[in-house]
Design an enzyme around this catalytic site. Structure first.
Site, PDB file in Angstrom:
ATOM      1  CG  ASN A  13      -1.674   1.250   1.447  1.00  0.00           C
ATOM      2  OD1 ASN A  13      -1.841   2.031   0.515  1.00  0.00           O
ATOM      3  ND2 ASN A  13      -2.156   1.469   2.665  1.00  0.00           N
ATOM      4  CD1 TRP A  14       3.336   1.009  -2.825  1.00  0.00           C
ATOM      5  CD2 TRP A  14       3.379   2.140  -4.752  1.00  0.00           C
ATOM      6  NE1 TRP A  14       4.007   0.237  -3.740  1.00  0.00           N
ATOM      7  CE2 TRP A  14       4.045   0.903  -4.935  1.00  0.00           C
ATOM      8  CE3 TRP A  14       3.277   3.012  -5.836  1.00  0.00           C
ATOM      9  CZ2 TRP A  14       4.605   0.526  -6.150  1.00  0.00           C
ATOM     10  CZ3 TRP A  14       3.839   2.634  -7.052  1.00  0.00           C
ATOM     11  CH2 TRP A  14       4.505   1.407  -7.200  1.00  0.00           C
ATOM     12  CE  LYS A  15       0.563   3.509   4.887  1.00  0.00           C
ATOM     13  NZ  LYS A  15       0.239   3.598   6.286  1.00  0.00           N
ATOM     14  CG  HIS A 100      -5.806   1.554   5.254  1.00  0.00           C
ATOM     15  ND1 HIS A 100      -5.350   2.534   6.101  1.00  0.00           N
ATOM     16  CD2 HIS A 100      -4.759   0.726   5.031  1.00  0.00           C
ATOM     17  CE1 HIS A 100      -4.067   2.298   6.383  1.00  0.00           C
ATOM     18  NE2 HIS A 100      -3.693   1.207   5.743  1.00  0.00           N
ATOM     19  CD  GLU A 102      -2.853   5.334   6.900  1.00  0.00           C
ATOM     20  OE1 GLU A 102      -2.839   5.402   5.663  1.00  0.00           O
ATOM     21  OE2 GLU A 102      -1.894   4.885   7.559  1.00  0.00           O
ATOM     22  CD  GLU A 172      -3.231  -2.866   7.493  1.00  0.00           C
ATOM     23  OE1 GLU A 172      -2.106  -3.015   7.003  1.00  0.00           O
ATOM     24  OE2 GLU A 172      -3.957  -1.889   7.241  1.00  0.00           O
ATOM     25  N   GLY A 178       2.599   2.212  10.726  1.00  0.00           N
ATOM     26  CA  GLY A 178       3.501   3.341  10.511  1.00  0.00           C
ATOM     27  C   GLY A 178       4.234   3.790  11.765  1.00  0.00           C
ATOM     28  CB  SER A 228       5.575  -1.599  11.928  1.00  0.00           C
ATOM     29  OG  SER A 228       5.057  -0.301  12.193  1.00  0.00           O
ATOM     30  N   GLY A 249       2.900  -1.122   4.283  1.00  0.00           N
ATOM     31  CA  GLY A 249       2.848   0.294   3.932  1.00  0.00           C
ATOM     32  C   GLY A 249       4.247   0.811   3.627  1.00  0.00           C
ATOM     33  N   GLY A 250       4.865   1.451   4.624  1.00  0.00           N
ATOM     34  CA  GLY A 250       6.156   2.128   4.434  1.00  0.00           C
ATOM     35  C   GLY A 250       7.207   1.286   3.716  1.00  0.00           C
TER      36      GLY A 250
HETATM   37  C1  PEP Z   1      -0.653   0.052   5.982  1.00  0.00           C
HETATM   38  O1  PEP Z   1      -0.682   1.179   5.520  1.00  0.00           O
HETATM   39  O2  PEP Z   1      -1.579  -0.719   5.728  1.00  0.00           O
HETATM   40  C2  PEP Z   1       0.478  -0.354   6.806  1.00  0.00           C
HETATM   41  C3  PEP Z   1       0.465  -1.525   7.358  1.00  0.00           C
HETATM   42  O3  PEP Z   1       1.499   0.578   6.959  1.00  0.00           O
HETATM   43  P1  PEP Z   1       2.955   0.297   7.618  1.00  0.00           P
HETATM   44  O4  PEP Z   1       3.471  -0.993   7.003  1.00  0.00           O
HETATM   45  O5  PEP Z   1       3.757   1.475   7.225  1.00  0.00           O
HETATM   46  O6  PEP Z   1       2.759   0.148   9.081  1.00  0.00           O
END
Ligand code: PEP
Length: 285
Positions: A13-15, A100, A102, A172, A178, A228, A249-250
């Site tokens: 997920n590149w957000k 999600h 966010e 999640e 994040g 993470s 994500g990151g």
């Molecule tokens: C996400 O955005 O779904 C996520 C898990 O982010 P991160 O890996 O950065 O915690």
């Protein structure tokens, strides 16, 4: 694929990151390392809407799949700023994130709107990845299982058995997203097992079947962990009984990290292949 064999999925997920040019460069790095590899998991790249066209073009000859980060449930209409399922299928988008955290925290996503998106995605042949997870105060109050099972029931409670073949869930925990503070693998596995039981209970309530096919078995549902995940901790997750991959994500923004995650997932794919007789008939996925 057997009705209890599960697909391994690594989704990035590149957000709200990557311009078109940056997105193209990242896909090319991932693709050149992954294409041709054996025992690959299902790899899903989920760029922002503005990069979907460019990424789709890069992926045309690749096994890597394309996903979107959100989707409205209407086909079209006066919904300024929204993107419809028809617009996504037009770009060969195969997956969509739904719910999600966010979106839930900042953009008004609720347990009332997630089922609308899930149903619209399935109607248009897009595979939803339902995101669920508790906030830190909910965890501290001992409400994790109640919150997560409520999110699952609300989003998937009205599906029929056939539709479940096209759904995945990402657990999640919001406090792990994040923050670098990832959830211990054993605890993530426990919650993912609870999610599987919740889905089994939803399926048990259904009287319908898939017509001529076998009804969906909850042991077949891909459940991912997200929060993470990095190259250095993914191995612990994909060793767990109920964790079939990761929503990243990151770390999905850095090709070396994402490729290390894919590599660890290949081990799970290999183990699953060994555990399954090669002549097992394939089904819907
Ligand atoms: C996400 O955005 O779904 C996520 C898990 O982010 P991160 O890996 O950065 O915690």
């Amino acid at each position: 694929m057997k009705n209890t064999q599960r697909q391994v999925i690594i989704a990035g997920n590149w957000k709200m990151h990557k311009t078109t040019r940056q997105a193209t460069a990242l896909v090319e790095e991932i693709q050149s390392a992954a294409d041709g590899e054996k025992n690959l998991p299902e790899i899903v790249l989920i760029p922002p809407f503005t990069a979907l066209v460019a990424v789709e073009k890069c992926l045309r000859k690749s096994a890597i799949k394309l996903g979107a980060q959100n989707m409205d449930w209407h086909d079209e209409g006066a919904f300024t700023g929204e993107i419809s399922p028809l617009m996504l299928t037009d770009l060969n988008v195969q997956y969509v994130l739904v719910g999600h955290s966010e979106r839930r925290q900042y953009f008004g996503e609720t347990n009332t709107t997630t089922p609308l998106r899930i149903k619209a995605a399935l109607t248009h042949g897009i595979k939803p990845i339902l995101c669920v997870g508790e906030m830190i105060d909910e965890r501290e109050a001992g409400l994790t299982d109640a919150v997560v099972s409520r999110q699952v029931g609300a989003a998937l409670g009205e599906l029929n058995s056939e539709q479940f073949f096209h759904v995945s869930i990402a657990y999640e925990p919001v406090w792990a997203i994040g923050t670098g503070n990832h959830c211990a693998a054993a605890e993530a596995n426990r919650v993912c097992g609870m999610i599987r039981k919740t889905v089994a209970a939803l399926l048990a309530r259904l009287e319908d079947s898939t017509g001529n096919g076998e009804p969906f078995n909850a042991n077949r549902l891909p459940i991912l962990y997200g929060g993470s995940v990095k190259g250095s901790n993914i191995a612990e997750y994909v060793k767990q009984e109920h964790i079939d991959g990761a929503l990243v994500g990151g770390a999905s923004l850095i090709s070396e990290e994402f490729l290390a995650i894919i590599q660890a997932a290949q081990e799970r794919v290999k183990r699953a292949a060994k555990a399954t007789p090669s002549n097992t008939p394939t089904a819907h996925r």
